[in-house]
Design a protein around this motif. Structure first.
Motif, PDB file in Angstrom:
ATOM      1  N   GLN A   1     -49.630  14.776  28.648  1.00  0.00           N
ATOM      2  CA  GLN A   1     -48.903  14.938  27.363  1.00  0.00           C
ATOM      3  C   GLN A   1     -49.163  14.901  25.990  1.00  0.00           C
ATOM      4  O   GLN A   1     -49.284  15.790  25.210  1.00  0.00           O
ATOM      5  CB  GLN A   1     -48.506  13.961  27.893  1.00  0.00           C
TER       6      GLN A   1
ATOM      7  N   ARG B   1     -48.389  17.419  22.892  1.00  0.00           N
ATOM      8  CA  ARG B   1     -47.968  17.097  22.086  1.00  0.00           C
ATOM      9  C   ARG B   1     -49.317  17.288  20.629  1.00  0.00           C
ATOM     10  O   ARG B   1     -48.357  17.409  19.802  1.00  0.00           O
ATOM     11  CB  ARG B   1     -47.589  15.933  22.324  1.00  0.00           C
TER      12      ARG B   1
ATOM     13  N   CYS C   1     -43.430  18.411  25.666  1.00  0.00           N
ATOM     14  CA  CYS C   1     -43.505  17.529  27.088  1.00  0.00           C
ATOM     15  C   CYS C   1     -42.448  16.527  27.407  1.00  0.00           C
ATOM     16  O   CYS C   1     -42.809  15.721  27.846  1.00  0.00           O
ATOM     17  CB  CYS C   1     -44.523  17.294  26.891  1.00  0.00           C
TER      18      CYS C   1
ATOM     19  N   MET D   1     -41.542  19.843  30.744  1.00  0.00           N
ATOM     20  CA  MET D   1     -42.491  19.709  31.482  1.00  0.00           C
ATOM     21  C   MET D   1     -42.024  19.243  32.845  1.00  0.00           C
ATOM     22  O   MET D   1     -41.551  18.563  32.735  1.00  0.00           O
ATOM     23  CB  MET D   1     -43.306  18.250  30.712  1.00  0.00           C
TER      24      MET D   1
END
Lengths: 470, 473
Positions: free
Chosen positions: A169, A173, A180, A187
């Motif tokens: 993540q 990001r 995410c 996600m």
């Protein structure tokens, strides 16, 4: 410790936040009135053809490079066939034979590498909404771009599973390809689980599909692990079958989806509406140049700056926090800023969501300036901590809250005098220090600090005391 | 041939006739003649006349293109918002297009007038034009015979002069074979030369939209308007300009002699003679793949067909079952079963079979590899010797409607000369060149290298001058 190893692999679907969908120019936005972001192409009307969004290719390559993947020279698109109302064309355009990224890895804190088998791009299906009688189709999500990140079965504990997802993540990001958000479905994880004894071949794996929370993933893995081990121990090993299971958070258990998933033949074949795409090495190089520093790199720099590992982890966990911190650092003191952000500011931003967004009213510039005042002993930490909540609330710069008195500090002749007073008042401390207890000096520094209400420069004070008692 | 594109464009621009007058005349003719051939499945006088009016205004302003005001027809698998687009299937019988195909948009931008949508085999699946939901089409020269297909309606609409030109589609001879049967010119461009956006897909990697017209010159003009890259089709690209001085013509005599009937061979001999009249050198060529074109086509094209047909579930568009159903799967099954003809079902089943389980490796991927080998063979062994290949378009003239092909192999034979162009993506044009002993048209096929469309059209234009074909009445 159990004598069974846990073996876990992840297939993670990540929704890319490109402006438009993967094959047409419809907006790629979460939510919206049902069926307002669609056109003949993403509805799969007869005669329509896909146009691969170049941004999707770029984003996927970004993700691949960030996960140490090789970018092959050519990639191609395939069709995966099944009939379901969420799939207008009755095939999903995806990659099977020649995916966009191959053979990467993600490094855990322990140094262990979780190998990435490949990353491929594909289109998402539409959203189905069921009620008692009907199924409704919302095509806004149809043909939004996804990447699927497929690991090798290298994850050996629940903790590693959590770390893998959190690191993934953070990376995605940071490079800005996805938010995410597991709760919003941007996600989603399919988790493959099996158990085996050391040195033995891998056990039969089960797959838990569509997991949308890290804590559920942890629970589901634990549950599956226990279930597999119990079945083996009770001589029912053959009851572990390769199947798809669903995690039920209410009962904290998994159940078979009883779908003949593995019997289904998706009839993958090359999608004739796409040419084989050559991924020019210059194109890939140019993408590499746009990549920001990744969390792991930032973290190791922070540690070199003297930030402790836990703090560094938190500072790089959220993309916006990390960006803010790095920007503030150019105006101020890195260690002091870390205490501001992880202390007062994180106290103010309660939820993960708020931390993720990091929408605060203090500019990085202003917070940096505040940290410099503290560093140069113009103000104490105590004063800084007391005004940060006000700044967060009202959005005024720090100068609005500092009184003249706060900023005045003390002149050194006064401090010199107080040092002498302290030495005179604490002969025992002086004696202790001389006999080797270095900490004893702190008591005298403390005396001066109290007398100045924290405004004295602790370093200057300590040096002065040393000078006087030598 | 009277009423060809260039002569009409001249009359329109000299204002000797208006587009409205011309269009009205054609609409009358359609009313009279369509009973005979069923070439058209949809017409809409209002639409045609309003387009004609617009064309007249453009001509009045003095800014026309060659196509402005010229009435034409389009195969019913080409998307037109103005008229239904059904691919002559029950599945889409009530379908209303939501967008225009790129080719139609380009024609409209050139002031074209759409007279109607032409008959075809359902979803382009067939070589007879007998397999459409709106009834059989008949050859204007003998209504007991087929027009050929799948673009049979387009060929017939031109042959009986119920339009000036038409666009057809060709995945395995579907433009060239009916063109040959109906005595007109039919051109399949290089794969990717014309955008497929808005063409109801049959076999995506095989098919191209192409012009059908009364002569090569007209064909060239139309091709130059519809070709080009397109933001809506990423397989479409801009072909380069090409010419070929003193072209060398390749002939696979053995292959032709083995396959074509006596009448066709006689016309073929005349075509070879035309080469020497034109000063074109001829060379013998041979491809070792002659026997497998049809097999490769069946495996690969039908796999694509099966996949492309998946979208017709009755959920988002098209025919939905009226009978009771248990669940979504049952609904899809019933809708498809009720709407598709047996021909369509057969191809879907065959195609899916080729993609299922171990057949994927055994047939599909093997055929895919052989398709690449075939391409290589053509470039190494055929196009190394010649620039263009000359053959008949089909082994015989149009067959009778009641003729039953003995086997799938035999029915594939009608496209045996046409198929390599689809398998390899080559430009290929059928030119009317003679007639059979019972006075049915026979066409000759010229096929060139990829991207050599312009050069091919120029050579075809020269060939045409030596054609023994006279318009039949």
């Amino acid at each position: 410790m159990s004598k069974y190893n846990l073996v876990v692999g992840f297939e993670t679907h990540v929704e890319l936040n490109t402006k438009t969908k993967i094959f047409c120019s419809c907006a790629n936005e979460f939510g919206g009135e049902p069926n307002t972001h669609c056109c003949p192409i993403c509805l799969g009307e007869p005669g329509t053809l896909p146009q691969l969004n170049k941004e999707v290719v770029r984003y996927a390559i970004k993700a691949g490079l960030s996960l140490n993947c090789k970018i092959p020279q050519i990639m191609s698109m395939d069709r995966k066939h099944y009939f379901y109302p969420d799939l207008g064309k009755s095939y999903q355009t995806t990659q099977s034979a020649r995916p966009i990224c191959l053979e990467g890895f993600l490094t855990l804190d322990s140094g262990k590498k979780i190998r990435i088998n490949h990353i491929h791009i594909e289109e998402d299906a539409s959203k189905l909404i069921h009620d008692a009688q009907n199924i409704y189709i919302d095509n806004n999500r149809g043909s939004t771009p996804l990447i699927e990140i497929v690991t090798e079965p290298d994850i050996a504990s629940v903790e590693e599973a959590r770390e893998y997802i959190e690191k993934l993540q953070a990376i995605l990001r940071h490079i800005g390809v996805s938010d995410c958000k597991m709760q919003e479905g941007s996600m989603r994880c399919d988790v493959n689980i099996s158990v085996n004894k050391e040195g033995e071949p891998l056990g039969t794996r089960t797959e838990i599909k569509n997991m949308n929370s890290i804590s559920f993933i942890e629970k589901a893995i634990s549950y599956e692990y226990d279930r597999h081990v119990d079945l083996i121990e009770s001589g029912q090993k053959n009851q572990i079958i390769q199947e798809t299971r669903r995690y039920d958070e209410k009962t904290d258990s998994t159940e078979s989806m009883r779908e003949k998933e593995d019997a289904q033949d998706y009839r993958y074949f090359p999608d004739p509406d796409f040419l084989v795409l050559r991924l020019d090495s210059k194109f890939v190089e140019n993408i590499k140049k746009t990549l920001p520093k990744l969390p792991a790199e930032i973290k190791s720099e922070l540690i070199q700056d003297g930030i402790d590992e836990k703090a560094a982890d938190l500072l790089v966990k959220y993309k916006n926090v990390s960006d803010y911190y790095l920007s503030a650092k150019t105006f101020g003191d890195s260690k002091i800023l870390a205490t501001y952000i992880l202390g007062e500011i994180f106290r103010f931003l309660e939820t993960e969501e708020e931390k993720e967004q990091f929408n605060i009213k203090i500019s990085a510039n202003d917070l940096g300036a505040l940290s410099l005042l503290q560093k140069n002993n113009k103000i104490t930490a105590h004063i800084a901590y007391s005004i940060i909540p006000k700044m967060l609330k009202d959005g005024n710069p720090h100068t609005a809250y500092l009184t003249k008195e706060d900023l005045e500090g003390f002149d050194n002749t006064e401090i010199d005098k107080l040092c002498q007073e302290g030495i005179a008042a604490m002969p025992k401390a002086v004696e202790d220090y001389k006999s080797g207890k270095e900490k004893a000096l702190k008591a005298i520094v403390g005396y001066v600090m109290r007398a100045t209400k924290g405004k004295a420069d602790p370093v200057y004070t300590e040096n002065k005391i040393l000078e006087l008692i030598r | 041939m009277p009423n060809n594109l260039i002569s009409l464009a001249t009359q329109l621009q000299r204002k000797e006739i208006s587009s409205v007058e011309l269009t009205t005349e054609y609409l009358k003719k359609i009313k009279k003649l369509n009973k005979k051939t069923n070439a058209y499945v949809f017409t809409n006088e209002e639409v045609s006349l309003s387009q004609a009016k617009k064309a007249d205004q453009i001509i009045a302003k003095g800014a026309p293109s060659v196509l402005t005001g010229i009435p034409m027809s389009l195969k019913d698998s080409i998307m037109t918002i103005d008229m239904p687009t059904t691919a002559c299937s029950k599945m889409l019988a009530k379908y209303i297009p939501t967008y225009n195909s790129t080719v139609y948009t380009k024609l409209l931008n050139n002031g074209a007038v759409l007279l109607g949508k032409t008959n075809m085999d359902e979803f382009s699946m067939g070589s007879s034009c007998l397999n459409g939901f709106f009834g059989e089409a008949s050859n204007p020269y003998d209504t007991n015979r087929v027009t050929g297909g799948s673009s049979g309606g387009s060929a017939a609409s031109i042959a009986q002069d119920t339009c000036v030109y038409s666009l057809g589609t060709d995945a395995g001879g579907s433009i060239r074979q009916p063109a040959s049967y109906c005595g007109i010119v039919g051109f399949k461009p290089t794969y990717g030369a014309v955008s497929r956006n808005g063409l109801i897909a049959l076999a995506s990697s095989f098919e191209q939209i192409g012009p059908m017209a009364k002569n090569v010159g007209d064909t060239k003009i139309i091709f130059n308007v519809i070709k080009g890259k397109d933001e809506f089709d990423q397989t479409a690209f801009e072909i380069p300009r090409t010419t070929r001085q003193n072209p060398i013509i390749g002939i696979d005599e053995d292959h032709v002699e083995k396959t074509a009937d006596k009448d066709t061979l006689a016309v073929f001999e005349k075509a070879i003679k035309a080469c020497s009249k034109l000063g074109y050198k001829t060379v013998k060529i041979k491809s070792k793949y002659n026997d497998i074109y049809a097999k490769l086509y069946y495996i690969l094209a039908y796999a694509e067909i099966a996949s492309n047909m998946g979208r017709y579930t009755g959920i988002d568009f098209g025919y939905s079952t009226k009978s009771k159903y248990i669940d979504t799967n049952d609904f899809i099954k019933k809708s498809r079963s009720e709407a598709f003809s047996n021909e369509v079902k057969t191809r879907i089943m065959f195609g899916n079979h080729m993609l299922t389980g171990e057949n994927m490796e055994k047939f599909y991927y093997k055929a895919l590899k052989m398709r690449n080998d075939l391409v290589e063979d053509y470039y190494l062994n055929v196009f190394s010797k010649c620039d263009f290949i000359l053959s008949p378009t089909t082994p015989t003239a149009a067959f009778r409607k009641d003729y039953k092909h003995e086997s799938i192999q035999e029915s594939a034979l009608t496209n045996i000369f046409a198929l390599p162009a689809n398998l390899i993506g080559l430009p290929s044009i059928s030119i009317p060149f003679g007639v059979s002993s019972d006075n049915m048209p026979i066409g000759m096929l010229l096929t060139g290298k990829r991207n050599f469309d312009n050069a091919l059209l120029s050579v075809a234009e020269n060939f045409e001058k030596h054609s023994g074909y006279k318009v039949l009445n």
